[in-house]
Structures are given as C-alpha cells and as structure tokens.
Design a protein around this motif. Sequence first.
Motif, short mmCIF file in Angstrom:
data_model
loop_
_atom_site.label_atom_id
_atom_site.label_comp_id
_atom_site.label_asym_id
_atom_site.label_seq_id
_atom_site.Cartn_x
_atom_site.Cartn_y
_atom_site.Cartn_z
N GLY A 102 0.80 -1.22 0.00
CA GLY A 102 0.00 0.00 0.00
C GLY A 102 0.83 1.26 0.00
N SER A 103 0.24 2.35 -0.47
CA SER A 103 0.93 3.64 -0.45
C SER A 103 0.97 4.22 0.96
N CYS A 104 0.08 3.74 1.83
CA CYS A 104 0.12 4.11 3.25
C CYS A 104 0.34 2.86 4.09
N LEU A 105 0.90 3.08 5.26
CA LEU A 105 1.19 1.98 6.18
C LEU A 105 0.50 2.25 7.51
N MET A 106 -0.21 1.27 8.01
CA MET A 106 -0.81 1.38 9.35
C MET A 106 -0.21 0.32 10.26
N LEU A 107 0.25 0.75 11.42
CA LEU A 107 0.65 -0.17 12.48
C LEU A 107 -0.55 -0.33 13.39
N PHE A 108 -0.95 -1.58 13.62
CA PHE A 108 -2.21 -1.84 14.33
C PHE A 108 -2.00 -2.96 15.33
N ASN A 109 -2.40 -2.70 16.57
CA ASN A 109 -2.24 -3.71 17.62
C ASN A 109 -3.21 -4.87 17.43
N PRO A 110 -2.79 -6.08 17.78
CA PRO A 110 -3.67 -7.25 17.63
C PRO A 110 -4.78 -7.33 18.66
N ASP A 111 -4.78 -6.41 19.63
CA ASP A 111 -5.87 -6.37 20.61
C ASP A 111 -6.77 -5.16 20.37
N CYS A 112 -6.76 -4.64 19.13
CA CYS A 112 -7.58 -3.51 18.75
C CYS A 112 -8.65 -3.93 17.74
N ILE A 113 -9.79 -3.27 17.80
CA ILE A 113 -10.88 -3.51 16.86
C ILE A 113 -11.23 -2.19 16.19
N MET A 114 -11.16 -2.15 14.86
CA MET A 114 -11.54 -0.93 14.15
C MET A 114 -12.95 -1.04 13.59
N ALA A 115 -13.65 0.08 13.62
CA ALA A 115 -15.01 0.13 13.08
C ALA A 115 -14.97 0.18 11.56
N SER A 116 -16.11 -0.01 10.92
CA SER A 116 -16.17 0.06 9.47
C SER A 116 -15.77 1.45 8.98
N GLU A 117 -15.13 1.49 7.83
CA GLU A 117 -14.69 2.72 7.16
C GLU A 117 -13.60 3.47 7.92
N THR A 118 -12.94 2.82 8.85
CA THR A 118 -11.85 3.48 9.57
C THR A 118 -10.73 3.89 8.62
N LEU A 119 -10.30 2.99 7.75
CA LEU A 119 -9.22 3.32 6.82
C LEU A 119 -9.62 4.43 5.86
N VAL A 120 -10.84 4.37 5.35
CA VAL A 120 -11.33 5.40 4.42
C VAL A 120 -11.31 6.77 5.08
N LYS A 121 -11.81 6.85 6.30
CA LYS A 121 -11.86 8.14 7.01
C LYS A 121 -10.46 8.69 7.25
N LEU A 122 -9.54 7.85 7.67
CA LEU A 122 -8.18 8.31 7.94
C LEU A 122 -7.47 8.73 6.65
N ILE A 123 -7.66 7.97 5.59
CA ILE A 123 -7.05 8.32 4.31
C ILE A 123 -7.55 9.68 3.81
N ASN A 124 -8.84 9.90 3.90
CA ASN A 124 -9.40 11.15 3.39
C ASN A 124 -8.96 12.36 4.21
N ILE A 125 -8.58 12.15 5.46
CA ILE A 125 -7.99 13.23 6.26
C ILE A 125 -6.52 13.39 5.89
N GLY A 126 -5.80 12.29 5.80
CA GLY A 126 -4.38 12.35 5.52
C GLY A 126 -4.04 12.94 4.18
N ARG A 127 -4.83 12.64 3.16
CA ARG A 127 -4.50 13.10 1.82
C ARG A 127 -4.60 14.61 1.67
N LYS A 128 -5.24 15.29 2.65
CA LYS A 128 -5.33 16.75 2.62
C LYS A 128 -4.17 17.41 3.37
N LYS A 129 -3.36 16.60 4.04
CA LYS A 129 -2.24 17.13 4.81
C LYS A 129 -0.99 17.26 3.95
#
Length: 333
Positions: A102-129
């Motif tokens: 991927g063009s972006c890298l996420m480090l994610f703990n194995p004891d974490c649960i992400m909600a739906s569209e988490t990656l989409v939301k973060l990408i759309n914020i990051g791409r404006k930075k």
Amino acid sequence: MEAGKMSDKAGLSDTASSYLDITVSVVLVTYNTGPILFRSIESVLSQDALADLIIVNNGNPVEDLERLETIESKDERVKVLSGHGNIGFSAGCNLGAKSARGSCLMLFNPDCIMASETLVKLINIGRKKIRPWMLGCRLVGSDGKEQSGSRRRALTPLTAFITVFSPDWVFRLLPKLNALNFNSNPIAVDTEKVLTISGACMILPTADYWSLNGMDEEFFIHEEFFIHVEDIDFCHRFRRNKGEIFYVPSVRVTHALSTSRASQIFIEWNKARGFMIYFNKNFSSLNSFIVMLIKLGILIRFLLKALKLVFFEYIANIFGRKRTSIWNFPMRK
C-alpha cells in the motif's frame, strides 16, 4: 540511526481525488495475543482501501498459528510471517512493512478492533495534509473511555517528572499541567495537531516510514517480550525530521489492553527499562545528574505500580476471587 530526507509534498498524489487513489497496508505484530486476535483481523479485513494485511507472528500457540495460516490461504490480501521467533515490536513492524504494497502503512495492535470505514476516514484526512504526516485515532476501552496513549505531549525530562510524581487528582485540578497524557482533557471536535500518538494505531505514507528507517529496533531487550516506548521514540524522530502528527477524535478504535498472557509486573518492568533506553538515547547531552534523577523517578514509578499489583492480588486471594497471576513471567525455552 540517521534518517533520510522526508517528503514535503501535499498528500500522497498531486492528482488524488479520493481514497480510491490510496491503499493501506496494515501491519499487525502478534505475540501470545489470545482470542481477540481473530476479532482484530476480522475488523481489518472488512475495510475498504485495504491493500494487504501482514501478520507478523512473533509467537502464538500452534492452534492459533494454524488458524492464521487458514485465513491466509483463503484471502489473498493476507500474508503471515512466521518462523523468526519473537523479534520484538519494532523489528516485527519493520519486517512486516517490507512486504507492504500500500501507499500508506498502518501499524495496528492485535488487541484492537476498528469500526467500518476506519481506513477510508483516515485516508481522506491524511490526503489533505502536507507530507510528512502521521495520524492517530481515539483509542477507547470497552467502557468507551479514552485511553491514555491516544494523544500525548513529547516525552521529555519535564513531562516525565510531572507524570511520575503527580497523582491523578492533580491533573484533574490542573489540566494545563505539562503531563505526558492528554486523555483527561476535553476531547476536541476536529482533528488536532499533537506531539505523540500511540503505536496501537498509527498511519502514515509508507515512504515516510522508511525515510526514518522504520522503528528503532534497539528497544527490544528481551527475547520473550518487547518494550512499550518504540512508538514514543518514533514520534520523536518523526517530529525531528519535520513531520506533523495529528489526532483524529472522530475515528474510534477499541483497544482491549492486557490481552497478552505475560505477567503484569513483567510488562511494567519492561516499560521502565524502555523509558530508560529512550532517555539514554535522546537526552544523553543533559547533565548526568538530571538523567540520573529521571531514571530514579522511573524506577520509583515501577516499584509503586508493582506494590499496587501485589496488594490487589493479595486482596483478591483473601476474598477468593480468581485473578491472572501477576507472577506469570515468560521463561526462556
């Protein structure tokens, strides 16, 4: 280690118009995580914009490894890396990142649960930075309360001293006190710039991760466990190389905490050692007496936490309540 030059381009692509232009590789380093590991994997695989999920198996029961390999065989986005033993969190992240597509890298703990569209939301914020950028989310426990590592100041001798020697009620009365953690402060509505985020969930352009040569593997100091300060050190180096770090309160990730089978006291002891390595590495130019005081404070903090754990186990034993043993230290084979 010497870091390379980091990019100052806007977002990830001058022509990017939506998250569809960007994909994310998620690296998940697991060591004796327990059943929540598979819930975490499921939450990642449900995401849009996922390029691949790289699972770095630092040591899990045979039955868990077999389940991981089954998941890998059924989903081409999944890659399981095994057979290297427990190389620690930093080296595990770096090993996984080498396989990232991927063009972006996420480090994610194995004891974490992400909600739906988490990656989409973060990408759309990051791409404006403006790059280099890094984003962290709001980490919450099962009770919905924000956890201490979500947003932090820089770890300096001053913030360390205040955090170690000031009780919690002081921070509630004086929220502007320069403590390390911000979780007792009101939660911002919008994305805000911070100095440090948690390695439990952080995302940044893959190229910018490698411009710093990844995580510093110096922090791995025990073959059966890993330290908890690598993320703070990475944020320190990221800022030093003109990177900006942002906390995104609108994106929540549930962080279970303490799912590993390792001893609580052993975890706290390795945290203390990690903090001492951090100060030796990043503040060695300070007066040696100041550095000695910092280390003394870290040791006092560990002893107080250890005594608290021993006390609660003693009380639990008196009343016949079963608790996970605080003396369950990992042993070398």
